[in-house]
Motif scaffolding. Structure first.
Motif, PDB file in Angstrom:
ATOM      1  N   PHE A 477       0.840  -1.188   0.000  1.00 34.42           N
ATOM      2  CA  PHE A 477       0.000   0.000   0.000  1.00 34.42           C
ATOM      3  C   PHE A 477       0.882   1.246   0.000  1.00 34.42           C
ATOM      4  CE2 PHE A 477       0.700  -1.615   4.244  1.00 34.42           C
ATOM      5  CZ  PHE A 477       1.180  -0.517   4.948  1.00 34.42           C
ATOM      6  N   ASP A 478       0.248   2.369  -0.306  1.00 33.87           N
ATOM      7  CA  ASP A 478       0.918   3.660  -0.302  1.00 33.87           C
ATOM      8  C   ASP A 478       0.817   4.241   1.106  1.00 33.87           C
ATOM      9  OD1 ASP A 478       1.879   6.211  -0.631  1.00 33.87           O
ATOM     10  OD2 ASP A 478       0.688   6.652  -2.433  1.00 33.87           O
ATOM     11  N   LYS A 479       1.928   4.354   1.781  1.00 32.67           N
ATOM     12  CA  LYS A 479       1.931   4.826   3.168  1.00 32.67           C
ATOM     13  C   LYS A 479       1.569   6.300   3.291  1.00 32.67           C
ATOM     14  CE  LYS A 479       5.398   1.465   4.639  1.00 32.67           C
ATOM     15  NZ  LYS A 479       6.742   1.256   5.254  1.00 32.67           N
ATOM     16  N   ASN A 480       1.617   7.023   2.160  1.00 37.22           N
ATOM     17  CA  ASN A 480       1.286   8.445   2.216  1.00 37.22           C
ATOM     18  C   ASN A 480      -0.228   8.701   2.245  1.00 37.22           C
ATOM     19  OD1 ASN A 480       4.025   9.246   2.102  1.00 37.22           O
ATOM     20  ND2 ASN A 480       4.016   8.910  -0.134  1.00 37.22           N
ATOM     21  N   ILE A 481      -1.016   7.642   2.009  1.00 44.40           N
ATOM     22  CA  ILE A 481      -2.462   7.782   2.055  1.00 44.40           C
ATOM     23  C   ILE A 481      -2.913   7.707   3.506  1.00 44.40           C
ATOM     24  CG2 ILE A 481      -4.655   6.837   1.250  1.00 44.40           C
ATOM     25  CD1 ILE A 481      -2.875   7.984  -0.946  1.00 44.40           C
ATOM     26  N   THR A 482      -3.699   8.686   3.921  1.00 45.40           N
ATOM     27  CA  THR A 482      -4.116   8.771   5.327  1.00 45.40           C
ATOM     28  C   THR A 482      -4.844   7.510   5.781  1.00 45.40           C
ATOM     29  OG1 THR A 482      -4.325  11.167   5.114  1.00 45.40           O
ATOM     30  CG2 THR A 482      -5.435  10.129   6.995  1.00 45.40           C
ATOM     31  N   ALA A 483      -5.684   6.981   4.918  1.00 43.36           N
ATOM     32  CA  ALA A 483      -6.470   5.811   5.299  1.00 43.36           C
ATOM     33  C   ALA A 483      -5.600   4.583   5.528  1.00 43.36           C
ATOM     34  CB  ALA A 483      -7.511   5.515   4.220  1.00 43.36           C
ATOM     35  N   ASN A 484      -4.365   4.597   5.042  1.00 45.79           N
ATOM     36  CA  ASN A 484      -3.495   3.422   5.173  1.00 45.79           C
ATOM     37  C   ASN A 484      -2.480   3.543   6.305  1.00 45.79           C
ATOM     38  OD1 ASN A 484      -4.776   2.395   2.906  1.00 45.79           O
ATOM     39  ND2 ASN A 484      -3.215   3.181   1.485  1.00 45.79           N
ATOM     40  N   GLN A 485      -2.529   4.608   7.068  1.00 47.44           N
ATOM     41  CA  GLN A 485      -1.464   4.856   8.044  1.00 47.44           C
ATOM     42  C   GLN A 485      -1.411   3.808   9.150  1.00 47.44           C
ATOM     43  OE1 GLN A 485      -1.958   8.906   9.393  1.00 47.44           O
ATOM     44  NE2 GLN A 485      -1.114   9.784   7.494  1.00 47.44           N
ATOM     45  N   ASN A 486      -2.513   3.171   9.472  1.00 51.13           N
ATOM     46  CA  ASN A 486      -2.509   2.159  10.525  1.00 51.13           C
ATOM     47  C   ASN A 486      -2.153   0.766  10.019  1.00 51.13           C
ATOM     48  OD1 ASN A 486      -3.283   4.000  12.524  1.00 51.13           O
ATOM     49  ND2 ASN A 486      -5.471   3.718  12.069  1.00 51.13           N
ATOM     50  N   LEU A 487      -2.058   0.612   8.678  1.00 48.35           N
ATOM     51  CA  LEU A 487      -1.806  -0.717   8.118  1.00 48.35           C
ATOM     52  C   LEU A 487      -0.347  -1.110   8.271  1.00 48.35           C
ATOM     53  CD1 LEU A 487      -3.886  -0.552   4.796  1.00 48.35           C
ATOM     54  CD2 LEU A 487      -4.618  -1.273   7.080  1.00 48.35           C
ATOM     55  N   GLU A 488      -0.113  -2.414   8.306  1.00 47.03           N
ATOM     56  CA  GLU A 488       1.232  -2.973   8.349  1.00 47.03           C
ATOM     57  C   GLU A 488       1.407  -3.896   7.154  1.00 47.03           C
ATOM     58  OE1 GLU A 488       2.045  -4.838  12.041  1.00 47.03           O
ATOM     59  OE2 GLU A 488       1.357  -3.139  13.259  1.00 47.03           O
ATOM     60  N   GLU A 489       2.652  -3.938   6.638  1.00 49.19           N
ATOM     61  CA  GLU A 489       2.902  -4.752   5.455  1.00 49.19           C
ATOM     62  C   GLU A 489       2.789  -6.239   5.752  1.00 49.19           C
ATOM     63  OE1 GLU A 489       6.584  -3.726   3.723  1.00 49.19           O
ATOM     64  OE2 GLU A 489       5.941  -1.725   3.081  1.00 49.19           O
ATOM     65  N   SER A 490       3.348  -6.670   6.847  1.00 51.87           N
ATOM     66  CA  SER A 490       3.302  -8.076   7.220  1.00 51.87           C
ATOM     67  C   SER A 490       2.670  -8.190   8.599  1.00 51.87           C
ATOM     68  CB  SER A 490       4.715  -8.679   7.236  1.00 51.87           C
ATOM     69  OG  SER A 490       4.682 -10.040   7.595  1.00 51.87           O
ATOM     70  N   VAL A 491       1.559  -8.907   8.664  1.00 54.98           N
ATOM     71  CA  VAL A 491       0.836  -8.989   9.924  1.00 54.98           C
ATOM     72  C   VAL A 491       0.154 -10.356  10.020  1.00 54.98           C
ATOM     73  CG1 VAL A 491      -1.197  -7.907   8.887  1.00 54.98           C
ATOM     74  CG2 VAL A 491      -0.923  -7.907  11.362  1.00 54.98           C
ATOM     75  N   SER A 492       0.142 -10.896  11.232  1.00 53.21           N
ATOM     76  CA  SER A 492      -0.555 -12.157  11.488  1.00 53.21           C
ATOM     77  C   SER A 492      -1.514 -11.964  12.647  1.00 53.21           C
ATOM     78  CB  SER A 492       0.440 -13.284  11.787  1.00 53.21           C
ATOM     79  OG  SER A 492       1.184 -12.988  12.957  1.00 53.21           O
ATOM     80  N   ARG A 493      -2.483 -12.875  12.715  1.00 59.07           N
ATOM     81  CA  ARG A 493      -3.540 -12.746  13.700  1.00 59.07           C
ATOM     82  C   ARG A 493      -4.013 -14.146  14.088  1.00 59.07           C
ATOM     83  NH1 ARG A 493      -8.712 -10.493  10.944  1.00 59.07           N
ATOM     84  NH2 ARG A 493      -8.473 -12.549  10.003  1.00 59.07           N
ATOM     85  N   LEU A 494      -4.162 -14.392  15.388  1.00 61.41           N
ATOM     86  CA  LEU A 494      -4.664 -15.671  15.895  1.00 61.41           C
ATOM     87  C   LEU A 494      -5.802 -15.382  16.867  1.00 61.41           C
ATOM     88  CD1 LEU A 494      -4.422 -18.765  16.069  1.00 61.41           C
ATOM     89  CD2 LEU A 494      -2.841 -18.431  17.999  1.00 61.41           C
ATOM     90  N   ILE A 495      -6.994 -15.876  16.544  1.00 61.75           N
ATOM     91  CA  ILE A 495      -8.178 -15.599  17.351  1.00 61.75           C
ATOM     92  C   ILE A 495      -8.875 -16.918  17.704  1.00 61.75           C
ATOM     93  CG2 ILE A 495     -10.418 -14.431  17.425  1.00 61.75           C
ATOM     94  CD1 ILE A 495      -9.373 -12.456  15.412  1.00 61.75           C
ATOM     95  N   PRO A 496      -8.954 -17.240  18.980  1.00 62.02           N
ATOM     96  CA  PRO A 496      -9.728 -18.416  19.391  1.00 62.02           C
ATOM     97  C   PRO A 496     -11.195 -18.043  19.593  1.00 62.02           C
ATOM     98  CG  PRO A 496      -8.563 -17.535  21.271  1.00 62.02           C
ATOM     99  CD  PRO A 496      -8.195 -16.651  20.095  1.00 62.02           C
ATOM    100  N   SER A 497     -12.056 -19.020  19.420  1.00 63.41           N
ATOM    101  CA  SER A 497     -13.475 -18.801  19.686  1.00 63.41           C
ATOM    102  C   SER A 497     -14.093 -20.083  20.216  1.00 63.41           C
ATOM    103  CB  SER A 497     -14.220 -18.339  18.427  1.00 63.41           C
ATOM    104  OG  SER A 497     -14.394 -19.420  17.529  1.00 63.41           O
ATOM    105  N   ALA A 498     -15.182 -19.932  20.970  1.00 59.08           N
ATOM    106  CA  ALA A 498     -15.920 -21.065  21.517  1.00 59.08           C
ATOM    107  C   ALA A 498     -17.406 -20.762  21.389  1.00 59.08           C
ATOM    108  CB  ALA A 498     -15.544 -21.321  22.963  1.00 59.08           C
ATOM    109  N   ARG A 499     -18.166 -21.812  21.163  1.00 60.68           N
ATOM    110  CA  ARG A 499     -19.608 -21.629  20.939  1.00 60.68           C
ATOM    111  C   ARG A 499     -20.357 -22.835  21.489  1.00 60.68           C
ATOM    112  NH1 ARG A 499     -22.375 -23.140  15.876  1.00 60.68           N
ATOM    113  NH2 ARG A 499     -24.396 -22.077  15.739  1.00 60.68           N
ATOM    114  N   ILE A 500     -21.421 -22.570  22.213  1.00 60.64           N
ATOM    115  CA  ILE A 500     -22.309 -23.617  22.714  1.00 60.64           C
ATOM    116  C   ILE A 500     -23.731 -23.224  22.326  1.00 60.64           C
ATOM    117  CG2 ILE A 500     -23.179 -24.865  24.731  1.00 60.64           C
ATOM    118  CD1 ILE A 500     -20.574 -24.253  26.140  1.00 60.64           C
TER     119      ILE A 500
END
Length: 799
Positions: A477-500
């Motif tokens: 992405f273009d880092k000069n764009i305001t909407a992209n300022q919070n983005l990171e080039e390389s990012v991972s995410r791990l989210i657990p969930s449970a449901r009954i």
């Protein structure tokens, strides 16, 4: 339209060879005989003697007008015994043998009847005279006289009237001529699918020819007549007389509208092979010129598909746009039970093609023409899919939609593990590309292992589920764009969930106004936990959008359609349904109500940076259906936010339906605030609506008198005080033809509701169809614009 050769031939041979022997050896078959019968027997005692049986006139009456399906026929009738009934049989040795008085001959599924039947020995011919009747299972013929040469196998029938008994079709002929076994010709004959008392239309020809078992007949010097008045003449015409497809012109379609002017379409159907065909449709528009439309369809071992194209060489209304065209390639098939292939690729010459021209090419979504393809391989526990999704923007400027170039999806399922556990692993690798330089592109890897423990009894069920959702993004992405300022080039995410999720099923017998019913009560409760993880460094709209929450969506385990955003949850969902079944187990009424209660309201809001106080419960969702005696129906849905005392969205349908009469009223409402909360980019919402969506519609159809009926619909935007679409069609239908005259006015462009007036177009259409001809579709109600909401039955009743 033709006689079956073997039926006449076998019957006449039987009369010639076996008649005298039957008259001699079976006297019960001739109620009145004279001495000539005994004399004739000696001339035939060298011939094999068939089995004989009386055939009464009452049995003949049972045959008339009936269809004997091919699978119920008796194989080769020539190999079946001949049964003959007559009042009298006489013979003159070596000259002639005559049956007279209510002669009826049956052999297998074929029947011949006449006043007299005579075999002439010198020239080996047969003559039947007086009220001659012939029936071969699929056709019956009445005539004054029949002559058949047993050597050449030629036959003639005079003043013939025929009727097809297994399909529509009848006619007359001055003479029916059979040349050998394979060819038939009707001299000065007619053909129509109208019943005997209806002379609305027919084809007439000096010669009508048909080969044995052919699905069509050839007409020479053909005339099409309406109420005996010639309408058009063709030196040659092919008419279908069976259910098979047939090469030839279909019926023209005529329309008149303000955009295209006077329009005439003349489709030509080409039956290339049993598994290939093509429809070629020249379409002339007075305001635009000549357009050529084609549709090629095929069926192979790899599946079925079509290739559709439209070409307008020069658009007279917009000459600056040059030639205009559109095409679509569509294929769906299963190969060797494991491979699944789907292709839907469309393209048009310019972005205003669909707004300027009537076209049904391809699928459109959010002002884009979709271009998709996927190939899947499936086994008992695995399914793997390679998917590509592209599009052609239908608006000027840069499109904000993402292309999927490509996606590889692999899913594994393993039920019935120890302790009754079920395991699944959903995974995919995706590449997202966009033409907008202000938006990022990305590679995404997602893994979602899930462990489920289901348990159920006839009255109770509980399902426990644990899941891990892992995602990895490589974003550009273009880092000069305001909407992209919070983005990171390389990012991972791990989210657990449970449901009954648990539910009960209870029922009881009850009565309402003296009628017995069975009432069910189905309460259910769900607990859902999804860990709250900061996701501001991931762009949230590669292929993800917020899902609408109605009653049935309250018990989902996610708020978004895909995985770019995974909403946190720590909540209980409570709901219940009740249903009423009559004594025939037909569901007459249901009502469902539910709501979500948030244990951690702040975590439930994906935009945690918001300063507003999050509610501790969701809007209340209701759904209901009602069926009163199968003629009055109701469906309603509502989502009410008690916190703000607002209705977020609602829909309802009320329908009266009895025989060929129906009336359906429908309404839908979505608040402006709800639309804004559902859209990521909502700065331009005022351009489209002042105060949300509030639309009402009416669809109705009913008979007026006899075959005359009317159908109409009307849709209105109450918020903007604009008509969306209206249509009315007057149809007149008989047993063999119909004509329809329709008027349609519809919204072409709403424009900016703050400054612009809506743009409308209108159409007048006239269509005419002959019913009963193979390969000709009967009339179906449709909208002139193709945009109206069609009639449907939106009732969720379990009937």
């Amino acid at each position: 339209m033709s006689l079956t050769s073997r039926s006449i031939l076998a019957t006449m041979i039987s009369l010639a060879l076996y008649g005298p022997a039957m008259a001699d050896d079976n006297p019960q078959a001739t109620n009145k005989t004279n001495n000539d019968t005994t004399k004739a027997a000696s001339s035939a005692d060298q011939r094999p003697e068939p089995e004989t049986l009386d055939v009464s006139l009452s049995e003949l009456e049972m045959v008339k007008g009936t269809c004997i399906a091919p699978q119920n026929r008796t194989g080769e009738p020539d190999e079946q015994p001949v049964h003959i009934s007559a009042d009298q049989a006489t013979a003159e040795s070596a000259i002639a043998i005559t049956y007279s008085g209510d002669v009826v001959v049956k052999q297998g599924h074929r029947t011949v009847a006449a006043d007299t039947a005579t075999y002439h020995q010198p020239d080996n011919s047969v003559t039947a005279e007086g009220n001659v009747y012939f029936h071969d299972g699929g056709m019956e013929v009445y005539s004054d006289r029949l002559e058949s040469d047993l050597d050449t196998e030629d036959s003639e029938m005079e003043n013939a009237v025929y009727n097809m008994t297994c399909e529509p079709g009848r006619g007359e002929a001055e003479k029916v001529i059979k040349d050998g076994l394979e060819y038939y010709r009707l001299k000065n004959g007619t053909y129509t699918t109208c019943p005997a008392d209806d002379q609305s239309w027919r084809f007439s020809a000096t010669s009508i020819e048909r080969e044995t078992d052919s699905p069509f007949a050839n007409l020479y010097n053909a005339r099409f007549e309406v109420v005996d008045v010639p309408i058009f003449y063709l030196p040659y015409l092919r008419v279908p007389v069976g259910s098979e497809r047939l090469t030839g012109f279909l019926y023209p379609n005529i329309k008149l509208n303000s955009r295209d002017g006077f329009t005439v379409q003349t489709p030509f159907y080409w039956n290339i092979a049993p598994n290939y065909d093509m429809t070629i449709t020249p379409k002339y528009m007075t305001n635009r010129g000549l357009q050529l439309n084609t549709e090629f369809r095929y069926l192979t071992v790899f599946g079925a598909g079509s290739l559709t194209s439209e070409y307008l060489g020069s658009d007279q209304k917009f000459p600056e746009k040059g030639s205009r065209w559109a095409f679509n390639i569509n294929h769906t098939g299963v190969y060797q039970s494991h491979w699944l292939l789907k292709i839907d690729y469309s393209k048009v010459s310019d972005v205003t093609y669909f707004s300027d021209l009537d076209s049904n090419v391809g699928k459109r979504e959010d002002n884009n023409l979709l271009q998709t393809a996927e190939a899947s391989y499936r086994t008992q526990n695995w399914d793997t899919t390679l998917r590509v999704r592209d599009f052609q923007p239908l608006t000027s400027g840069t499109s904000s939609n993402y292309r999927l170039m490509p996606q590889v999806e692999a899913n594994y399922y393993r039920p019935d593990l120890p302790y009754d556990l079920d395991f699944s692993m959903n995974s995919h690798i995706s590449r997202f590309e966009n033409d907008d330089p202000n938006k990022p592109s990305a590679d995404r890897l997602h893994l979602e292992p899930t462990l489920t423990l289901p348990y159920s009894t006839p009255w109770w069920s509980i399902t426990s589920e644990a899941k891990l959702m892992y995602s990895y993004y490589n974003q550009n992405f273009d880092k000069n764009i305001t909407a992209n300022q919070n983005l990171e080039e390389s990012v991972s995410r791990l989210i657990p969930s449970a449901r009954i999720h648990s539910g009960l099923y209870l029922e009881r017998n009850t009565s309402i106004w003296g009628d017995a019913y069975t009432q069910s009560l189905e309460p259910q409760v769900q607990y859902l936990y999804v860990q709250n993880v900061d996701q501001q460094n991931i762009y949230d709209a590669y292929d993800t959008t917020l899902l609408q929450t109605d009653y049935y969506g309250l018990f989902r385990d996610k708020r978004y359609s895909s995985v770019d955003r995974i909403a946190a949850a720590n909540q209980f969902t409570v709901g219940a349904s009740t249903r009423y079944f009559d004594n025939q187990y037909v569901e007459r009424f249901n009502l469902s109500i539910g709501q979500i209660f948030y244990l951690n309201p702040a975590a439930a809001d994906i935009d945690s940076s918001s300063n507003t106080t999050a509610p501790s419960y969701s809007a209340t969702a209701l759904e209901s259906d009602f069926n009163y005696d199968d003629w009055l129906f109701f469906h309603g849905g509502l989502q009410f936010d008690a916190g703000s005392n607002d209705i977020q969205f609602a829909n309802s349908t009320l329908e009266y339906r009895e025989s060929s009469f129906f009336t359906q009223m429908n309404y839908r409402y979505v608040s402006k605030e709800y639309i804004q909360s559902s859209l990521k980019d909502n700065n331009d919402i005022d351009k489209y609506t002042n105060n949300g969506i509030s639309q009402a519609g009416l669809v109705t159809g009913f008979p007026i008198y006899g075959g005359l009926s009317v159908r109409g619909d009307y849709y209105h935007d109450l918020t903007e005080s604009q008509m969306i679409e209206s249509q009315i069609a007057l149809n007149y239908r008989t047993s063999c033809w119909l004509v329809s005259i329709g008027y349609n006015k519809y919204l072409v462009s709403r424009g900016d509701v703050r400054f612009e007036s809506p743009t409308y177009d209108s159409n007048v259409s006239i269509s005419f169809s002959l019913l009963g001809l193979a390969g000709v579709n009967s009339f179906g109600a449709s909208t002139a614009s193709g945009n109206a909401i069609g009639y449907g039955q939106p009732f969720n009743l379990n009937n």
